[in-house]
Enzyme design. Structure first.
Site, mmCIF file in Angstrom:
data_model
loop_
_atom_site.group_PDB
_atom_site.id
_atom_site.type_symbol
_atom_site.label_atom_id
_atom_site.label_comp_id
_atom_site.label_asym_id
_atom_site.label_seq_id
_atom_site.Cartn_x
_atom_site.Cartn_y
_atom_site.Cartn_z
ATOM 1 N N GLU A 219 0.826 -1.201 0.000
ATOM 2 C CA GLU A 219 0.000 0.000 0.000
ATOM 3 C C GLU A 219 0.860 1.250 0.000
ATOM 4 O O GLU A 219 1.834 1.345 0.720
ATOM 5 C CB GLU A 219 -0.781 0.061 1.308
ATOM 6 C CG GLU A 219 -2.181 -0.396 1.267
ATOM 7 C CD GLU A 219 -2.675 -0.525 2.683
ATOM 8 O OE1 GLU A 219 -3.436 0.340 3.100
ATOM 9 O OE2 GLU A 219 -2.297 -1.480 3.362
ATOM 10 N N LYS B 257 -4.773 8.990 1.680
ATOM 11 C CA LYS B 257 -5.047 7.711 1.017
ATOM 12 C C LYS B 257 -3.857 7.319 0.136
ATOM 13 O O LYS B 257 -3.079 8.156 -0.299
ATOM 14 C CB LYS B 257 -6.312 7.825 0.148
ATOM 15 C CG LYS B 257 -7.561 8.243 0.926
ATOM 16 C CD LYS B 257 -8.077 7.131 1.819
ATOM 17 C CE LYS B 257 -9.299 7.544 2.614
ATOM 18 N NZ LYS B 257 -9.004 8.296 3.822
ATOM 19 N N ASP B 258 -3.786 6.016 -0.147
ATOM 20 C CA ASP B 258 -2.682 5.451 -0.918
ATOM 21 C C ASP B 258 -2.562 6.041 -2.310
ATOM 22 O O ASP B 258 -3.529 6.536 -2.880
ATOM 23 C CB ASP B 258 -2.901 3.943 -1.111
ATOM 24 C CG ASP B 258 -2.805 3.195 0.194
ATOM 25 O OD1 ASP B 258 -2.252 3.753 1.131
ATOM 26 O OD2 ASP B 258 -3.287 2.049 0.245
ATOM 27 N N LYS B 259 -1.362 5.876 -2.870
ATOM 28 C CA LYS B 259 -1.166 6.229 -4.275
ATOM 29 C C LYS B 259 -1.632 5.085 -5.182
ATOM 30 O O LYS B 259 -2.502 5.270 -6.017
ATOM 31 C CB LYS B 259 0.308 6.526 -4.563
ATOM 32 C CG LYS B 259 0.563 6.734 -6.060
ATOM 33 C CD LYS B 259 1.997 7.043 -6.393
ATOM 34 C CE LYS B 259 2.129 7.171 -7.910
ATOM 35 N NZ LYS B 259 3.466 7.552 -8.331
#
EC number: 5.4.99.-
Length: 662
Positions: free
Chosen positions: A19, A294-296
C-alpha cells in the site's frame, strides 16, 4: 485460536505490492493529466505548491506544505527561483527514472522481520496471490464520521444564483490567462494587466470581471477608458497575502464558507492530488482539508473540503483532469479535520490465486472471526536502505549529526538519479549549497534539510532540520514508536498467545487499566491494547514490560524519561489494540481469462452506466475478491498478509522474480 510464526515463506508465491508504494503504474494506466483550454495557460504550472517528501516519506497535511515561517524576502525570492527550477523537470522524466530504478531500489529495502512483523494468528495454510497487479484492483472508500461510506454518485452542481455564467471559462484568451497568472504570481514587474473589451457590452465586461476574480484569486479589477476604448484592468488587491486568503466580500454570506466534495482519484496519493487541484485552481494547497490520507497505488474515494471555491469551478476540473473525478458537492460551515473519519472500506482483488476453495474459505473465515495482528505496515518504515525509524531513534537520542547523515548519506540501491548525485556531492564536499544544486526538486526532505543547513550552518542542525514541515519531522519519531510496538506485540503473542492474561492492558474510555486475575475471563484478546512508548503511558505488568525497557535501553533511551528538550520531539505515547477484527467482511472467488480485465465496477464505471463484469464458471485464472472495513490507522496489507501468509515487504516481493508491473 492458534498462533503461528513466520517460517520459511515460499519464494515461489506471487508478487505483492505494498500500500502507498510510489512505484510506476502500468503503462496503459499511467495516463497523463489532460490539459484542456480554460484549465491552465500554455507553459504555466500555476501556483507554487509543495510536494511530498521523497525516499518513501509520508506527506503531512496541507498546512505543513510550506516549510519555515517568517523568512526574509531574500528567502522568499530563493524559493520562487527554486520553483522555476522544479518546473523544468518533466513528470515523464521522473517516471522514466522511477521505472528504471524500482527493482534495484527494492533489493536493499526492509523485510517484515526487520521491523518486528513475525507472527500470524490463524493456522490455515497460506497460498499465493498477486495484489495490486493493477492499481484498480485496490479500491478504498472513506467511512465518514457519520458512519457512511463515501461514494462518488452525483456530478451535478448545486444551483446557485450567485454563481457567474459558464462563459468565465472561455472569455479570456490563453495569452491573457498567461499574463494574468504572471501578474498573480509576481513573476514580472508589471503592477497591472489591461485587457481590451472587444465587442463592448456591459454583459461582456461583467463576465471578464467575474472571470479574472474567479480564476485568479488575489486580483481585483476596474474598468478604464483609454483613447475611446474600454479596458478591464487587473491589479493586486492586497499583496502576496491575498493569494492565501480568498476575498471575503466575494462570497455570499448565506452560503457556507467551505465547499465539500467527494474526490475520486486513481494512482495519486492525497497530497499529490491536492497539489494538482490547487495548481489548476491557482490557490494555495492549505485551503484544502481532509480527514485522512489515502494510498497512491489504488483507486480511492474520500471527502475533501476547500475554502471559498465554488462547486461550479470544482466541477469544471472534471473537463480538465484525467484520473480524477469530483462530485457530490455541498456547502458547509466548517472544514474537515484530520482523524474525523471512522475508517476505510476496502475492495481488494488478489489475482491468480493458488489456494483451493477450502483454503480460501478457512483464511477468510479466520479473518472475519479472529482478525489479524494490528502491526504497522511496511510503508510506515520507508522504502530505502535507511529506515525512517533509524532517523527517529537518532532524533530521540539527540544525535543531530547522525540525523543529518542518515537523511543525506549515500545508500545501497538505486534512487532517482538526481538524489544519487546529491548524496555523492554531500559525501564528497559536505557543502549543503553544492549538494542542493544537484537537486532539481528541492521540496523533498533532503532538499529542505540542505536548504536549512545553508541558512543556519552546520553547527545548528536542529534549526536546519526544523525547516522540514512539522508533520514530516514527527513522522520519523512515530516510525520509531511503531518499530518498538511491532517488536513488543510479537513478543507478547509469542509469550502469552491469543488470550488475555493478568497484567495486560485494556482501555476504559481513554484510560488504560490492568486486567486482574479475577477479571481475566471478562475480556477477550480483542480488548487488549499495548502502548507506544512515551511519558504518558503505562506498561503491562508482566514480562513484556521488561522487554520494552530492554529494547529502549539498547537504543540508549530512558523509558522513564521520554520528554525531549525540544518539545516537538517529546513522546507522550498512545495505546493500540493488538488484534483487529475487520467489519463487513465478504468475499468471492471468480474465474477469468484476461489478466487485464477489471473484476468489479468502480464508482466512475457506475456513473457511466457500465454493466458489471460477468464471470465464466471456469477460466484460466482464479481471483479472490474481498471486501472489508477497517478503523483508522490500521493497514489493509496486514489483513491481506494474514490471508496469504506471506511477507508483504517490497524487498521480498521483488526477490520472488515475478512481474507485477504489467
Amino acid at each position: 485460536m492458534e498462533m503461528t510464526e513466520v517460517t520459511g515463506v515460499s519464494l515461489k508465491r506471487g508478487s505483492l505490492a505494498v500500500e502507498g508504494n510510489d512505484s510506476m503504474a502500468p503503462a496503459e494506466e499511467a495516463k497523463r493529466q489532460k490539459v484542456l483550454d480554460g484549465c491552465l495557460p500554455t507553459g504555466q504550472d500555476g501556483l507554487e505548491h509543495g510536494s511530498p517528501p521523497t525516499s518513501g516519506h509520508v506527506p503531512g497535511p496541507p498546512e505543513a506544505v510550506n516549510a519555515g515561517q517568517g523568512r526574509k524576502n531574500s528567502d522568499v525570492q530563493l524559493e520562487e527561483e527554486e520553483e522555476e527550477e522544479e518546473d523544468g523537470l518533466s513528470e515523464e522524466a521522473e517516471e522514466e527514472e522511477e521505472a528504471e530504478s524500482f527493482a534495484d531500489m527494492m533489493k536493499h529495502g526492509l523485510t517484515e522481520l526487520d521491523v518486528g512483523i513475525t507472527k500470524f494468528v490463524s493456522s490455515h495454510q497460506g497460498f499465493s496471490g498477486i495484489l495490486k497487479e493493477r492499481y484498480s484492483d485496490f479500491v478504498v472508500h472513506e467511512i465518514g464520521k457519520d458512519g457512511r461510506i463515501s461514494h462518488l454518485d452525483d456530478l451535478s452542481v448545486p444551483v446557485d444564483e450567485e454563481d457567474p455564467s459558464e462563459d468565465i471559462f472561455t472569455v479570456l484568451t490563453a495569452e491573457e490567462k498567461q499574463r494574468l497568472e504572471e501578474l498573480q504570481l509576481f513573476k514580472n514587474k508589471e503592477t497591472s494587466v489591461a485587457i481590451e473589451v472587444v465587442e463592448d457590452t456591459k454583459e461582456k465586461r461583467t463576465v471578464i470581471h467575474q472571470a479574472i476574480k474567479s480564476l485568479f484569486p488575489g486580483l481585483e479589477t476596474k474598468t478604464e477608458d483609454r483613447e475611446g476604448k474600454k479596458y478591464i484592468v487587473a491589479y493586486h488587491a492586497a499583496g502576496k497575502k491575498a493569494l492565501a486568503n480568498p476575498r471575503k466580500h466575494s462570497w455570499p454570506k448565506s452560503r457556507g464558507s467551505y465547499c465539500h466534495f467527494v474526490l475520486y482519484k486513481e494512482n495519486k496519493d492525497t497530497m499529490d492530488a491536492i497539489n494538482v487541484l490547487s495548481k489548476y485552481l491557482r490557490v494555495k494547497p492549505n485551503i484544502f482539508s481532509y480527514m485522512g490520507t489515502k494510498d497512491k497505488r489504488a483507486i480511492t474515494v474520500q471527502e475533501i473540503a476547500v475554502l471559498k471555491i465554488t462547486a461550479q469551478r470544482l466541477a469544471h476540473l472534471n473537463k480538465c483532469l484525467m484520473n480524477f473525478k469530483l462530485g457530490n458537492f455541498s456547502y458547509q460551515k466548517n472544514p474537515l479535520k484530520l482523524g474525523e473519519l471512522q475508517g476505510n472500506h476496502f475492495t481488494v482483488v488478489l489475482r491468480n490465486i493458488t489456494g483451493t476453495d477450502d483454503q480460501v474459505q478457512q483464511a477468510m473465515n479466520s479473518l472475519k472471526e479472529i482478525g489479524f495482528i494490528n502491526y504497522y505496515g511496511m510503508q510506515r518504515f520507508g522504502t530505502t536502505a535507511v529506515p525512517t525509524y533509524q532517523v527517529g531513534r537518532a532524533i530521540l537520542q539527540n544525535s543531530w549529526t547522525e540525523v543529518m547523515d542518515l537523511i543525506l548519506k549515500p545508500r545501497s540501491g538505486a534512487e532517482k538519479g538526481y538524489l544519487v548525485k546529491c548524496r555523492e556531492e554531500w559525501a564528497k564536499s559536505k557543502d549543503p549549497a553544492a549538494a542542493l544544486r544537484k537537486l532539481p526538486v528541492k521540496r523533498c526532505v533532503e532538499g529542505q534539510l540542505l536548504r536549512g543547513l545553508s541558512k543556519y550552518g552546520m553547527k545548528n542542525i536542529v534549526s536546519a532540520f526544523g525547516i522540514i514541515p512539522r508533520n514530516n519531522r514527527l513522522m520519523y519519531i512515530h516510525s520509531y514508536q511503531s518499530y518498538v510496538w511491532n517488536n513488543m506485540v510479537s513478543k507478547r503473542i509469542e509469550e502469552y498467545g491469543l488470550k488475555p492474561v493478568p497484567g495486560d492492558l485494556v482501555l476504559k474510555g481513554a484510560t488504560a487499566t490492568y486486567i486482574d486475575e479475577e477479571d481475566v475471563n471478562n475480556y477477550s484478546i480483542h480488548d487488549v491494547v499495548m502502548p507506544l512508548p512515551g511519558f504518558d503511558v503505562i506498561y503491562p505488568k508482566h514480562k513484556i514490560s521488561e522487554a520494552y525497557r530492554e529494547m529502549l535501553t539498547a537504543d540508549n533511551l530512558d523509558i522513564d524519561n521520554m520528554r525531549h528538550k525540544i518539545r516537538d520531539y517529546s513522546l507522550s505515547g498512545a495505546y493500540r489494540k493488538i488484534i483487529i477484527r475487520p467489519q463487513n467482511v465478504s468475499w468471492e472467488v471468480v474465474a477469468y481469462d484476461d489478466p487485464k480485465i477489471p473484476l468489479f465496477n468502480t464508482d466512475v464505471d457506475n456513473l457511466e452506466g457500465k454493466p458489471p463484469p460477468v464471470f465464466a464458471s471456469e477460466g484460466k485464472y482464479r481471483a479472490l475478491k474481498m471486501d472489508f472495513s477497517l478503523p483508522p490507522s490500521t493497514y489493509a496489507t496486514m489483513a491481506i498478509r494474514e490471508v496469504l501468509k506471506m511477507d508483504t515487504s517490497i524487498k521480498n516481493q521483488t526477490q520472488l522474480n515475478t512481474t507485477w508491473l504489467r
